[in-house]
Design an enzyme around this catalytic site. Structure first.
Site, PDB file in Angstrom:
ATOM      1  N   ASP A   1      83.133  99.433  60.278  1.00  0.00           N
ATOM      2  CA  ASP A   1      82.992  97.995  60.470  1.00  0.00           C
ATOM      3  C   ASP A   1      84.358  97.400  60.839  1.00  0.00           C
ATOM      4  OD1 ASP A   1      80.894  95.664  59.972  1.00  0.00           O
ATOM      5  OD2 ASP A   1      82.764  95.001  59.073  1.00  0.00           O
TER       6      ASP A   1
ATOM      7  N   TYR B 148      86.603  86.712  60.075  1.00  0.00           N
ATOM      8  CA  TYR B 148      85.990  86.545  61.392  1.00  0.00           C
ATOM      9  C   TYR B 148      86.688  85.453  62.196  1.00  0.00           C
ATOM     10  CZ  TYR B 148      82.143  89.648  60.189  1.00  0.00           C
ATOM     11  OH  TYR B 148      81.406  90.753  59.850  1.00  0.00           O
TER      12      TYR B 148
ATOM     13  N   HIS C 219      75.303 102.105  59.205  1.00  0.00           N
ATOM     14  CA  HIS C 219      76.563 101.367  59.278  1.00  0.00           C
ATOM     15  C   HIS C 219      77.448 101.569  58.049  1.00  0.00           C
ATOM     16  CE1 HIS C 219      79.001  98.265  61.130  1.00  0.00           C
ATOM     17  NE2 HIS C 219      79.079  97.617  59.978  1.00  0.00           N
TER      18      HIS C 219
END
Length: 335
Positions: free
Chosen positions: A136, A265, A317
């Site tokens: 990730d 982010y 993931h």
């Protein structure tokens, strides 16, 4: 709704935090201050003196809980039925703003600042040469670490690799049908699956109030990603242990880091294109079928020295939680 109610009720009445807190406390954990913030990390020194130092990094919505099952086999393979020659000195930091490295109280914690902090951490621990692994956001951080410090990072191993479709129609036409399907999956994710990322990259503070106020909100916000991104059929528990999943959520809740973790982010919104900047560090890629989108090797090789590429037959993931045995084996093989 029925599933969230069931999971929240289990979390409230049956899940035993103290049991899992005890398990976490069996890991050798430390904190230090770097660049004005607290950095929490696991440092599992191997009993094997010639072990290779290895920095392993989680992403969002993960934490060191996500990595807990692989630390023992990596650092002490002899005790787990492996070859002692494959041992690593494992360093697993919590990304600034996440869990016990948070909440952060200043801005500017983007890819470069975080990776430089990790380089300082490895230097303080006395490791001049080391490997790096991530999933990730840990993919981006590991790649950036290799770019910034190619003389110190012996190799970068990642699980998954974000691959954007090429803009040149001629290059797109050269791709095989399977490769185009992989890129179409990325396009679908970009269209339908990145709402959480858009919110956290533009207005992370507002949802943070709700997530910090409501444990069920925090639970749903994280578990949705485990439902969508794991190699599972119906529920994320088909792929990951329910209690480990809830321990990960609990760590977010208890440390009140919904907002500071989401800010990653926003801080990196203008830096994500750097994942395709050239790097000379030997790179290994583990591809897992349950990933929301799968990388295309020839596109990755345009900028990276790919010396190891494995297509695993299961996992998604969160491979350290879903298929820890396969991930450990692939790390050993690459390094």
């Amino acid at each position: 709704l029925g599933y969230v109610r069931e999971l929240a009720e289990y979390w409230r009445t049956a899940y035993d935090w103290r049991k899992h807190e005890t398990c976490l406390n069996e890991l050798p954990q430390f904190t230090t201050e770097i660049d004005g913030t607290t950095v929490h990390f696991v440092h599992a020194r191997s009993p094997e003196p010639d072990a290779l130092p290895l920095l392993i990094t989680h992403g969002w919505p993960g934490s060191i809980v996500e990595l807990a099952e692989i630390i023992g086999p990596l650092s002490d393979p002899r005790a787990h039925g492996g070859n002692p020659a494959d041992a690593f000195h494992v360093v697993a930091p919590s990304i600034p703003g996440f869990a016990f490295s948070g909440p952060t109280h200043d801005t500017g914690w983007g890819l470069r600042r975080i990776t430089e902090a990790f380089a300082v951490l490895m230097d303080r621990l006395g490791y001049e040469r080391y490997g790096s692994h991530g999933g990730d956001f840990g993919v981006l951080l590991s790649l950036e670490l290799g770019r910034l410090h190619p003389g110190r990072v012996v190799g970068v191993h990642v699980s998954g690799f974000p691959t954007r479709p090429p803009r040149d129609p001629a290059e797109l036409a050269e791709l095989s049908e399977e490769e185009r399907q992989r890129l179409e999956a990325f396009t679908r994710f970009w269209r339908d699956g990145r709402g959480y990322a858009a919110i956290q990259a533009t207005r992370p503070q507002t949802p943070a109030y709700a997530l910090t106020d409501s444990p069920v909100g925090q639970l749903a916000w994280i578990v949705e990603k485990f439902k969508e991104w794991t190699d599972s059929s119906e529920r994320p528990e088909d792929a990951v242990d329910r209690d480990q999943l809830l321990t990960n959520v609990t760590v977010y809740w208890l440390t009140r880091t919904a907002g500071s973790s989401a800010r990653l982010y926003k801080e990196t919104a203008t830096e994500l294109a750097r994942s395709n900047e050239p790097s000379t560090v030997p790179t290994g890629v583990a591809v897992l079928p349950g990933e929301p989108f799968l990388p295309v090797r020839r596109l990755v090789e345009r900028a990276h020295d790919v010396v190891h590429w494995s297509e695993l037959d299961r996992g998604g993931h969160f491979p350290a939680m879903e298929v820890p045995d396969l991930l450990v084996g692939d790390l050993r093989e690459f390094f």
